[in-house]
Design a protein around this motif. Structure first.
Motif: not given
Length: 437
Positions: A96-102, A115-119, A200-206, A245-247
């Motif tokens: 999963h991390r390799i996929h993100i880096l790619a 952009f720095n994206i975190v979940i 309450p669930c995971d959020t993808a944020s940047l 701005v935070e999305i």
């Protein structure tokens, strides 16, 4: 017996490490000379040294190796299975991390903004809130200012929020929520509603600037799809005092598809008079919050069913039954049984029923061989066909098919008529399959 130095040479494990193994209770000497303190080991300890080295190579920690040595031999398989599961999960995380880096490399190569994206989980925000349909996004600033002016200054927090409830691109009439963070209870004389914004669930944020917002949303959506996640809510735009701005985008991480997934739908019937009757489909959305009676999002051109019947006594029709709070579904090949929670609420003079529907595919892979007619051996009681038509016995439908060749590849087009066509009145869709050699 071997002295520690001799065992060290034979096993190629440093004497210092052997002493450490002794102190940790992993590899005890068979005899310690009380006069000199020298450690002596039987020949069998050499086998233990090799075993320790092999387990370390497999990724076992020293505390795990100590436990292995302390348990009976027949328990070893259980511990090996547990380590295999752990390593498989580590492999999954690493891939999963390799996929993100790619993906990040791809973004850089295309000269996009970085952009720095975190979940992750997110905090709650209490808002003074209003929802309305606006002509264009440029109105957002004016409306936020209006909301802010309607609030006592001592109640206003630091953040402003814009919520995009649309599910796809629109050029006008944007269903939008507006909020001003508040630090206490909203006064009764303020013409706004109070809303607790929670995730309450995971959020993808940047985080981005106002000028980068459009590109950031596009990249965030792509990131979510590329990482096998499902969008389950609207886009939240949180604006800070310095206009940073935070999305936030609520998501669910998708698991591997289980062909045998099924739930127990043999539940006792509990009546719900409010549910009995015919319900017409008006919208299909990722979550309940996005529903707005005056602004439907879905065109409903190819939904699973366009209406539902809750028959008295929980009586079944088609692939549905029900009990209080649950719509019970039984459909697909192989059949999947699901318990889908429903809620009923009144908005204005209309009653709306919201079903959290667990959908499932009705067809999987190609079911036709290269003959001109006959019965499919794999599924003899479900499908058969004659030239030009596929006959489905359970749903009692006849679906036309066509063969077309493009280049060197042959394709099969099936205008599939399933239970949603027979009972739900849905227009049949074309399924496209590729010939496998």
């Amino acid at each position: 017996m071997y002295k520690i130095g001799e065992l060290s040479k034979l096993s190629r494990i440093p004497a210092k490490t052997l002493r450490y193994y002794d102190s940790e209770g992993i590899l005890r000497p068979d005899f310690i000379d009380p006069d000199t303190g020298y450690r002596y080991y039987n020949a069998a300890r050499l086998s233990d040294c090799y075993r320790i080295a092999a387990l370390k190579e497999l990724g076992f920690r020293l505390d795990e190796i100590r436990e292995i040595f302390s348990r009976p031999q027949h328990d070893l398989k259980e511990m090996l299975d547990a380590k295999l599961t752990e390593l498989c999960e580590l492999k999954k995380q690493t891939e999963h991390r390799i996929h993100i880096l790619a993906g990040l490399n791809s973004i850089l190569e295309e000269d996009r903004a970085m952009f720095n994206i975190v979940i992750r989980k997110s905090d709650e925000i209490r808002l003074a809130y209003r929802r309305e349909v606006i002509a264009e996004p440029s109105e957002c600033g004016r409306i936020l200012l209006e909301l802010q002016n309607e609030l006592p200054k001592e109640l206003i927090g630091s953040r402003r929020v814009v919520i995009d409830y649309e599910t796809e691109f629109v050029s006008e009439n944007f269903d939008t929520g507006f909020g001003i963070e508040i630090t206490g209870k909203l006064p009764e004389d303020v013409p706004l509603s109070e809303k607790l914004l929670c995730f309450p669930c995971d959020t993808a944020s940047l985080v981005c600037t106002e000028n980068e917002y459009a590109d950031a949303v596009r990249i965030l959506n792509k990131h979510v799809i590329d990482n096998h996640c499902q969008i389950i809510g609207p886009i939240y735009k949180i604006i800070y005092p310095d206009n940073t701005v935070e999305i936030k985008l609520p998501i669910a991480r998708l698991a591997s598809f289980d062909m045998n997934y099924s739930e127990d739908i043999s539940v006792p019937f509990i009546n719900d008079e409010d549910a009995v009757g015919r319900w017409e489909m008006v919208d299909s959305l990722p979550c309940r919050e996005m529903f707005f009676p005056w602004k439907p999002k879905s065109a409903l051109t190819n939904v699973f069913t366009k209406e539902l019947y809750f028959l008295p006594g929980g009586e079944r029709y088609w692939c549905f039954g029900w009990t209080k709070g649950l719509l019970l579904a039984d459909f697909g090949y192989p059949h999947r049984r699901t318990r889908n929670s429903y809620t009923i609420e009144k908005i204005g003079n209309e009653s709306y029923l919201s079903v959290e529907f667990k959908a499932g595919g009705a067809m999987a892979n190609c079911f036709l061989d290269s003959k001109n007619g006959g019965i499919i051996e794999d599924l003899p009681e479900v499908w058969r066909y004659v030239t030009g038509y596929v006959i489905c016995t359970p749903s009692q439908t006849v679906s036309s098919y066509r063969l077309r060749r493009y280049g060197d590849t042959e394709y099969l087009f099936v205008q599939w008529k399933g239970g949603d066509y027979s009972f739900g009145g849905a227009e049949p869709s074309w399924y496209v399959f590729k010939r496998q050699s």
